[in-house]
Enzyme design. Structure first.
Site, PDB file in Angstrom:
ATOM      1  N   MET A 146    -113.555  42.190  53.114  1.00 48.68           N
ATOM      2  CA  MET A 146    -114.148  42.970  52.031  1.00 48.68           C
ATOM      3  C   MET A 146    -113.138  43.806  51.260  1.00 48.68           C
ATOM      4  O   MET A 146    -113.500  44.417  50.260  1.00 48.68           O
ATOM      5  CB  MET A 146    -115.227  43.907  52.590  1.00 48.68           C
ATOM      6  CG  MET A 146    -116.365  43.193  53.298  1.00 48.68           C
ATOM      7  SD  MET A 146    -117.364  42.176  52.188  1.00 48.68           S
ATOM      8  CE  MET A 146    -118.287  43.446  51.321  1.00 48.68           C
ATOM      9  N   ASP A 192    -118.052  53.420  67.999  1.00 48.57           N
ATOM     10  CA  ASP A 192    -117.339  52.147  68.073  1.00 48.57           C
ATOM     11  C   ASP A 192    -115.973  52.347  68.734  1.00 48.57           C
ATOM     12  O   ASP A 192    -114.950  51.839  68.266  1.00 48.57           O
ATOM     13  CB  ASP A 192    -117.173  51.529  66.687  1.00 48.57           C
ATOM     14  CG  ASP A 192    -116.839  50.034  66.749  1.00 48.57           C
ATOM     15  OD1 ASP A 192    -117.136  49.408  67.794  1.00 48.57           O
ATOM     16  OD2 ASP A 192    -116.279  49.505  65.779  1.00 48.57           O
TER      17      ASP A 192
END
Length: 493
Positions: free
Chosen positions: A21, A137
């Site tokens: 991205m 995360d």
């Protein structure tokens, strides 16, 4: 693709990595006069994506979450901006490698480094949790070990910001294998999801393996219903059993059964371990070999790639279990090595200390040493400058005394044709149990009872008496005391 020359006020200097991205750039901040890393996301890809709103929100969330944190163990975020083509985050430029890189190279971390990594991580998590931020995360790819051995936590892209938050806060987000049980069941989440992930990391550092494996579906079932093999029960494991209890507490299925927070995790870990904790990961682990690649490594991973994307050309890390020792070679004059180290440090930084010590073991003269070290310099101009530096130590003064031309680098010093210590042949013999015991007693006179542990470990790694001696004298910092110990060890029968 065409890369921009500027992003906001920042001058783009190079590409550090590309993800699906966006791109991560190295850039220069003209106001503060510092290098920065800039993570970008292409607006066109966002607009064309069905998950456009989620991706854009996660990107902005990273800037908001990390931007409110100010801790030396967390990658700092400086700025958020947008132009016609992309949105971007300007952040701290970090030199080093992710923990994932070390694990991928099968590095077997010594206990002191495991403790250092975990304590640094838990200190950073304590700060984040105190600010109402949960990372969600934590994994090896998001933890960077700098060239100085400091740990940096990166990538707060899916962080939960308490009382601010995004939509779908309890959605299953994160990396399979590091996701806490409550993230699968839809129960309310809190900071203890990071405690679980930190427990998974500790398990990996201890065993080199994940506690749970399988397909995403199998992982979910095992995380919810099974207990992993205890670290001490892995085949060939030498890890103490007290780690089993720490891991079990961190990986408890119910959040209320885990450590209440990062400080409790850290304090229990330190209370059970006898190994002193260091503020940094050891040089032996951080610096094993230096590779200057012609091109930068691309990043990989999620929408933006992982946090490795904003690192410099990496240092290639070898296995700490098989790496050569970095003890100062006994046949060189320490003043000479210090001069060479200071000269080399202008180009490679703190790694110069280890590079010089390693190279000096295999070199019998100053010119050969400098030639070998020049291989680690990136450009011809750097090599020319390095060779152009004048040293005050040269010729015979580069060594403790004159070294016999036929003697290997590890030979004892020779004065007037007679060996000051044992004959060279004796020093090349395997160290006997009696020799190790005598050497241990001599070392204990310098550093105390811990000499027993150090001598035992050194004897297991050394194949000759001289190699054992080199490892033992490394433990003594004081120059004159080290020289006395060296002389005593080389005189042992």
């Amino acid at each position: 693709m065409k890369h921009p020359e500027r992003l906001g006020k920042y001058t783009v200097t190079s590409v550090l990595g590309e993800g699906a991205m966006g791109v991560v750039y190295k850039a220069f901040d003209p106001d503060i006069k510092r290098q920065v890393a800039i993570k970008t996301i292409r607006k066109q890809l966002i607009d064309d994506s069905p998950q456009a709103a989620s991706v854009a929100a996660r990107f902005r969330n990273e800037a908001q979450a990390a931007g409110r944190l100010h801790h030396p163990g967390i990658v700092a975020v400086y700025d958020y901006g947008e132009d016609r083509d992309r949105a971007f985050i300007a952040m701290e430029y970090v030199e080093g490698h992710s923990v994932a890189h070390y694990l991928g190279r099968k590095t077997k971390f010594p206990e002191q480094d495991i403790l250092s990594i975990m304590v640094q991580l838990l200190d950073a998590l304590e700060h984040a949790h105190d600010q109402g931020v949960w990372h969600r995360d934590i994994k090896p790819a998001n933890l960077i070990i700098t060239r100085h051995g400091k740990l940096k936590v990166a990538d707060f892209g899916i962080a939960r910001i308490d009382a601010v938050g995004l939509t779908q806060l309890n959605a299953v987000v994160g990396t399979p294998g590091y996701i806490a049980p409550e993230q699968y069941t839809g129960e309310p989440l809190d900071h203890r999801v990071d405690i679980w992930s930190a427990g998974v990391l500790l398990y990996q550092l201890l065993t080199g393996q994940m506690p749970f494996n399988g397909t995403p579906e199998a992982l979910m079932y095992r995380i919810l219903h099974e207990d992993p093999v205890r670290p001490s029960q892995h085949a060939g494991s030498t890890r103490p059993e007290y780690y089993d209890e720490v891991v079990a507490m961190a990986l408890a299925k119910q959040p209320k059964q885990r450590y209440a927070g990062a400080p409790a995790f850290r304090d229990d870990l330190l209370a059970r371990c006898s190994t002193p904790v260091s503020a940094t990961v050891s040089e032996e682990t951080v610096i094993m070999e230096v590779v200057r690649p012609e091109s930068l490594l691309p990043s990989s991973g999620g929408p933006m790639g992982n946090s490795r994307g904003h690192l410099t050309p990496p240092i290639s890390i070898g296995s700490a279990a098989t790496a050569p020792t970095t003890a100062p070679p006994t046949h060189w004059n320490p003043a000479t090595l210090q001069e060479v180290e200071a000269t080399l440090a202008r180009f490679v930084g703190p790694m110069a200390k280890v590079l010089v010590r390693r190279a000096a073991r295999d070199c019998a003269d100053l010119d050969t040493l400098r030639t070998k070290l020049a291989e680690h310099l990136q450009t011809e101009q750097e090599r020319s400058t390095f060779f152009g530096q004048r040293l005050t130590s040269s010729g015979a003064s580069a060594f403790r005394t004159t070294v016999s031309p036929q003697a290997p680098a590890s030979a004892p010093a020779v004065v007037g044709g007679a060996s000051r210590g044992a004959p060279l042949a004796a020093l090349q013999l395997p160290p006997s149990a009696e020799f190790v015991e005598r050497a241990q007693r001599l070392l204990a006179g310098q550093i105390g009872p811990i000499a027993k542990i150090i001598a035992k470990k050194a004897a297991a790694e050394a194949t000759t008496r001289q190699q054992l001696i080199d490892r033992l004298v490394e433990q003594v910092e004081d120059g004159p005391a080290r020289a006395r110990l060296l002389d005593q060890l080389q005189r042992l029968p």
